[in-house]
Structures are given as C-alpha cells and as structure tokens.
Design a protein around this motif. Sequence first.
Motif, PDB file in Angstrom:
ATOM      1  N   SER A   1       0.834  -1.200   0.000  1.00 25.32           N
ATOM      2  CA  SER A   1       0.000   0.000   0.000  1.00 25.32           C
ATOM      3  C   SER A   1       0.871   1.254   0.000  1.00 25.32           C
ATOM      4  O   SER A   1       2.098   1.181  -0.064  1.00 25.32           O
ATOM      5  CB  SER A   1      -0.908   0.005   1.236  1.00 25.32           C
ATOM      6  N   SER A   2       0.219   2.410   0.124  1.00 29.38           N
ATOM      7  CA  SER A   2       0.947   3.682   0.211  1.00 29.38           C
ATOM      8  C   SER A   2       1.365   4.001   1.641  1.00 29.38           C
ATOM      9  O   SER A   2       2.140   4.935   1.866  1.00 29.38           O
ATOM     10  CB  SER A   2       0.072   4.822  -0.325  1.00 29.38           C
ATOM     11  N   ALA A   3       0.825   3.264   2.598  1.00 26.64           N
ATOM     12  CA  ALA A   3       1.097   3.556   4.008  1.00 26.64           C
ATOM     13  C   ALA A   3       2.506   3.105   4.390  1.00 26.64           C
ATOM     14  O   ALA A   3       3.222   2.485   3.601  1.00 26.64           O
ATOM     15  CB  ALA A   3       0.059   2.871   4.895  1.00 26.64           C
ATOM     16  N   GLY A   4       2.882   3.411   5.621  1.00 30.70           N
ATOM     17  CA  GLY A   4       4.202   3.029   6.098  1.00 30.70           C
ATOM     18  C   GLY A   4       4.121   2.056   7.260  1.00 30.70           C
ATOM     19  O   GLY A   4       3.046   1.623   7.677  1.00 30.70           O
ATOM     20  N   ASP A   5       5.272   1.727   7.797  1.00 28.23           N
ATOM     21  CA  ASP A   5       5.399   0.857   8.970  1.00 28.23           C
ATOM     22  C   ASP A   5       4.665  -0.468   8.759  1.00 28.23           C
ATOM     23  O   ASP A   5       4.746  -1.047   7.693  1.00 28.23           O
ATOM     24  CB  ASP A   5       4.898   1.586  10.225  1.00 28.23           C
ATOM     25  N   ASN A   6       3.922  -0.909   9.787  1.00 24.35           N
ATOM     26  CA  ASN A   6       3.298  -2.230   9.709  1.00 24.35           C
ATOM     27  C   ASN A   6       1.984  -2.237   8.912  1.00 24.35           C
ATOM     28  O   ASN A   6       1.282  -3.238   8.888  1.00 24.35           O
ATOM     29  CB  ASN A   6       3.060  -2.802  11.107  1.00 24.35           C
ATOM     30  N   LYS A   7       1.658  -1.116   8.284  1.00 20.36           N
ATOM     31  CA  LYS A   7       0.478  -1.064   7.418  1.00 20.36           C
ATOM     32  C   LYS A   7       0.877  -1.023   5.943  1.00 20.36           C
ATOM     33  O   LYS A   7       0.025  -0.929   5.058  1.00 20.36           O
ATOM     34  CB  LYS A   7      -0.374   0.159   7.753  1.00 20.36           C
ATOM     35  N   ARG A   8       2.159  -1.102   5.691  1.00 23.20           N
ATOM     36  CA  ARG A   8       2.673  -1.031   4.323  1.00 23.20           C
ATOM     37  C   ARG A   8       2.243  -2.251   3.495  1.00 23.20           C
ATOM     38  O   ARG A   8       1.751  -2.123   2.381  1.00 23.20           O
ATOM     39  CB  ARG A   8       4.200  -0.942   4.363  1.00 23.20           C
ATOM     40  N   THR A   9       2.436  -3.425   4.072  1.00 24.65           N
ATOM     41  CA  THR A   9       2.035  -4.666   3.397  1.00 24.65           C
ATOM     42  C   THR A   9       0.657  -5.062   3.892  1.00 24.65           C
ATOM     43  O   THR A   9       0.451  -5.254   5.090  1.00 24.65           O
ATOM     44  CB  THR A   9       3.040  -5.797   3.676  1.00 24.65           C
ATOM     45  N   VAL A  10      -0.288  -5.201   2.962  1.00 26.21           N
ATOM     46  CA  VAL A  10      -1.669  -5.526   3.364  1.00 26.21           C
ATOM     47  C   VAL A  10      -2.014  -6.983   3.083  1.00 26.21           C
ATOM     48  O   VAL A  10      -3.008  -7.491   3.600  1.00 26.21           O
ATOM     49  CB  VAL A  10      -2.685  -4.600   2.674  1.00 26.21           C
ATOM     50  N   GLN A  11      -1.200  -7.633   2.281  1.00 29.47           N
ATOM     51  CA  GLN A  11      -1.469  -9.049   1.989  1.00 29.47           C
ATOM     52  C   GLN A  11      -0.199  -9.704   1.471  1.00 29.47           C
ATOM     53  O   GLN A  11       0.588  -9.074   0.756  1.00 29.47           O
ATOM     54  CB  GLN A  11      -2.586  -9.177   0.948  1.00 29.47           C
TER      55      GLN A  11
END
Length: 346
Positions: free
Chosen positions: A248-258
């Motif tokens: 995704s465009s997010a960072g840290d532990n929200k970067r990978t969504v799947q």
Amino acid sequence: MATLTEVSGIARKTIKYGSVAVVLIILFPVFSRIAKTIYLRLNPPPPEPPTVTFGKLPKLIFPPTSAGNTPEYKLETIEGTLPRLPVVGRAYVVGINKSRLLELDRIKNKILPLGFVSEPEQLDEVTYRFYHPEIPAEVVVNIVSRGFAYKYDWTSNSEITGTKTVPSGNSAVTEAKGWFQNLGLLPDDLAAGTGEFTYLAATGSAMVPIDSVYEANFVRVDLFRADKDEQKIVTAGGDTSPVSVIISSAGDNKRTVQANYQYSQVLENSFATYPLKIVDKAWEELQGGGGYIAKRTIPVVIIRKVYLAYYESNDPQEFLQPVFVFEGDGGFMGYVQAVDSGFVQE
C-alpha cells in the motif's frame, strides 16, 4: 655436385612448402572442429536412454476448474507448425517437510518481525492462525508445507484508501523481495527470478486492477523462480505466483496488506530423466479438453507459441515435472503434463 644457384632454389622451395605445411598443421584442428560441429548439427546423437529412477511419477496437481466448453483452438505459430521439442526431460525431487517437531516454534521466529507475539489459534492438525496484538492483521500458517497467508484489514484505514503513492515498476519488485528477505524467506531461485506487478485501486472492500500507477492504492507483486535447465517455471495462475505481496501507500506495519508464501525447495542434485510425449500428442490432448487452462479470456484461442517448462503447483508436490505450455491470444496459457503417460501413475 649442385651449384650455388640450385642449392638456393631448393632452399626456397623447402621454406615455401614447409611454411604451407606448418599453416595446414595449425589450421587442421580448427577445420576439424568446424566439420564436427556441422556434422553433429545435421546428425545429432540420440539422447541417452531415460533413467526412470523414481518409477511412475504422480499426476500433476492442477487446481479445480469450473466446467465449461472446451475452447476452439487454432495453431498459428511462427513456424506454422508445432515445434520440434526434446523427447526426454528431467523430473526433480521436491523437499517436503514431513516432521512437525518444533516446526511451530520455527514459524513463530519467522513471523516475529511482523509483530506477531501472541500464541496462535489451532485450526486443524497442521494449520494455525496468529492475530496481531496492535493492528487488524492475521497470518495463517501450515507447519508441514511451511507456507503462510498474511492479511491486514485495510478497509477502515483512510491513510491507505485516501493516498495513491505506491511504488512503481521495478521499485515495487525490489521492495517485495526485500520484504520476504527480511523474514529469511527469499531463496536463491526467487532472488534471481523475475517479478510481475499489477496496480490495484480500492473499490469498497475490494481491489480492482488499474492501468495507471497514479490512480493506484496498491501494487501487487508476484515473484517467479529463475529458469531451470534453460526452461521457465510456470505456475497454476499463469501470470500469478504462489509467492506474492500487496503493498500500500502507508508506512510501517500497514505497508504490506497481503502476502502469500507457498514455496517448496527443489533438490538440485536429485533428479531422473523420463521419456516425454511427442508434442503432437500433447496438442491433441489440449484440443480434446485435457490438460489445464491457467488463463483464458476469449472463446476462440489462437496458439502462437508452444514450449516445454516446469510446473510449480500451489500445493506441495513430490516432484518438479515438465509440462507443455501453449500460449495464445488474450493471454491464454494452457498446460499438458509432458511425461509419457506410461510413466505416470493412474
């Protein structure tokens, strides 16, 4: 008694013919090698007889497909006919973990960098689910295949759905390989292999493919193994892989969504050779509804390319085996098991 003039003439002839002889001696091995190469191209030696060391091989594991009409096929290759392909191929042993002893602890250590520190929920004898203590994420692992599926619930995160700055092209592939490498899950054949990327846009709780990186909320990267024996390794998905990640465009532990990781080690020095079907037989099987269709988008398929490859299943398999690959218009990909039917289990 020879005169000085006669001696001089003899000397010149000796030097002349001696020089010619030396040149011929030097060039003879070169001409000999060229002649041998031409002869072998015109008259190749018969292949060594197959070893068939492992006895009859299991049928390949193809995913179930929905019942439907067999496509109409037309053959229009560059050659205008089916290509000449080898009649003997290799089958490699695949390392399958059959021990469950301490395997759960090993997997815990692998996923620890993702922040999974709690004890898992056991789903069945070999499957466990871990929940993340801080974010809405989970990972389901199989302690026998050592595969896992990671998923982060991104639907309520406005940072993800509201931004469109995902990595593009090769940068996305590099980031995907780095993600698996940080978990100690990037073997050499994946590291040296290729990556395919697909841009995705968020639509409600779903992701849909999109052409422009500037409109994408996500990028999916599929990692493929490097070629083996100068042949591709194809997958059940055709243009998707059992090893993939969505960024995704997010960072840290929200970067990978799947992320999905289904990988089996191929034992490089443990193989046997087997007789292969003739390509005409494989073509007949495909036309008759045999084999497996990995990707199809149009009812009438024009086959443009036919070649041999190795098939990687989504499920654990005992052997890496060759298949005939039929590529056609509309991204069509169809596979037919290549090992002669007489050497395949019923």
